[in-house]
Design a protein around this motif. Sequence first.
Motif, short mmCIF file in Angstrom:
data_model
loop_
_atom_site.label_atom_id
_atom_site.label_comp_id
_atom_site.label_asym_id
_atom_site.label_seq_id
_atom_site.Cartn_x
_atom_site.Cartn_y
_atom_site.Cartn_z
N MET A 1 0.65 -1.27 0.48
CA MET A 1 0.13 -0.18 -0.01
C MET A 1 0.81 0.90 0.34
O MET A 1 1.16 1.06 0.72
N THR A 2 0.59 2.24 -0.79
CA THR A 2 1.42 3.20 -1.49
C THR A 2 0.83 4.14 0.67
O THR A 2 0.36 4.17 1.09
N PRO A 3 1.92 5.28 0.34
CA PRO A 3 2.05 6.62 1.37
C PRO A 3 0.26 6.47 1.40
O PRO A 3 -0.69 7.03 2.50
N GLN A 10 -7.53 5.91 5.81
CA GLN A 10 -6.88 6.25 6.92
C GLN A 10 -8.52 7.20 6.50
O GLN A 10 -9.42 6.90 7.98
N ALA A 11 -8.90 7.82 6.21
CA ALA A 11 -9.57 8.87 5.86
C ALA A 11 -11.02 8.29 5.98
O ALA A 11 -12.24 8.98 6.35
N HIS A 12 -11.40 7.25 5.31
CA HIS A 12 -12.16 6.34 5.06
C HIS A 12 -12.43 5.64 5.92
O HIS A 12 -14.22 5.73 6.14
N SER A 13 -12.04 4.86 6.72
CA SER A 13 -12.79 4.44 7.54
C SER A 13 -13.03 5.23 8.77
O SER A 13 -13.73 5.10 9.39
N LYS A 14 -12.32 6.76 9.11
CA LYS A 14 -12.92 6.97 10.17
C LYS A 14 -14.53 8.01 9.89
O LYS A 14 -15.19 7.90 10.32
#
Length: 360
Positions: A1-3, A10-14
Motif C-alpha cells: 500500500m502506497t502512502p 484512514q480517512a475513509h475508515s474514519k
Amino acid sequence: MTPEERVFVQAHSKLLIKSLQRTRTFAEAALDFRKLEAEFVARAGDDEFDVRETRRRIAETILDLAHDKRPPFEVCRDAWNDLVRLGFSGIDLECSMSWFYADCCAYDERPDEGLAVLEPLLAKLDSLLEETKGSGVEYPARLYENELERLGNLRAALEAQKRGEVVPWLETRREDEAAPPMTPEEEQADELYDEFWKAHRAAYKTFRDSKNRSFADISAGYRRVEAEFVARAGEGEAFEDCVGAIKARTAEEILRAACELRAPFQACRDAWDEFVRVGRDKSWMYPMMYVETCLESNEPEAALAVVEPWIAEIERKLQACNEPLRPPGETSVELNRKLKELHELRDKLMAKRSGGEPST
C-alpha cells in the motif's frame, strides 16, 4: 500500500465509523464521502487509474450506506447505477454489491428489478465455475460455488415475493412504516448505547495504540466504561436490552484482549466463560480465537469443550441448508470448509491430549 493509499484508507475508515452512527442520515453520510472523493480525485491529478479506483471505492461505500440506512428506493437505484457505470474491480465485489442492491429491491418490494440484476450474474457465475472444472484449483471455484448459493437464496426469496408470498426474514419498507414509533424509553436507551459506543471505542483505541499496557489495565478500562453506562441505564425493557448489549460488547472485547495479549490462561478461560454467558456475536471469530489460545496454552480439553459442540452445530446447519427460503447466513460451502477445518483441529487436539501427533 502506497502512502497515499494509506491516507485514503484512514480517512475513509474514519468517515465510515462516523456515517454508521444511528443519528447520521444517508444524505449527510453520502455528502461526507463525496467530499472525500473530490479531495482524493484532485490529489490523483492525471493518474486515471487512481481517479477511477477512488470513484469506485466511494460508489461502493455509498451503495453500502444506502442498504444500511434505507433512503428512498430511487436513491438506492442511482447509487447502483453509478457503481455499474464505474465497473467492478473483481467478481467478488460484483457479487457483494449486487446482493446489497437486490436486497434493497426486496425491501421496497420491487422483485423484478432485483431479479434483473441477479439472473445474469448467476449465469455468469455458472459459466465461470464450469471453466474451473478439471483445473484442480480450489480457488476461485469455491468463491463461485459460495456466491451461487448465497445469491441463489436471495433470488428464490425475490421470486417468492413476486408470487405474493411472505418471506419472514425479508424486511420491507411497508412493514417498517407500519410499525409503531419508538417510545421515549427506546430513544433514550438508543442514545445511551450511542454514548457507550463512543466511550468504548475510545478505550479500544487506547488498547490498540498502546504497546506496554497490560491485559489487567485494558480489562479494567473496559469495565469502567461498562459500569458507568450500566449505572446510567433506566428501568424498563428497552434499557434491559441496552444493558445486555453493553455487557455483551464488553465481554467480546475483553476476550479479544485476553487472547491477543496472551494473558494467563485462567484469565482467557474466565473471559471465554463470560462471553458464552452474555456475548451476542455469532461469528466464528471469537470461538476460534479462544481455541487457538487453548492450543498455545497446552489446554486441549478446554479447546475440545468448544470444538465438539461447534462441530455438532455446523452439522445441524448443513442439514438446514436444503430448506427452502432459508434466511441469509453461512452457505453450505462455508460450512463444509469450516467443518473440515474443525475435524482436523479436533484430531490435533485429541492427539495432543494423548501426548501424540495427529495421523496424516
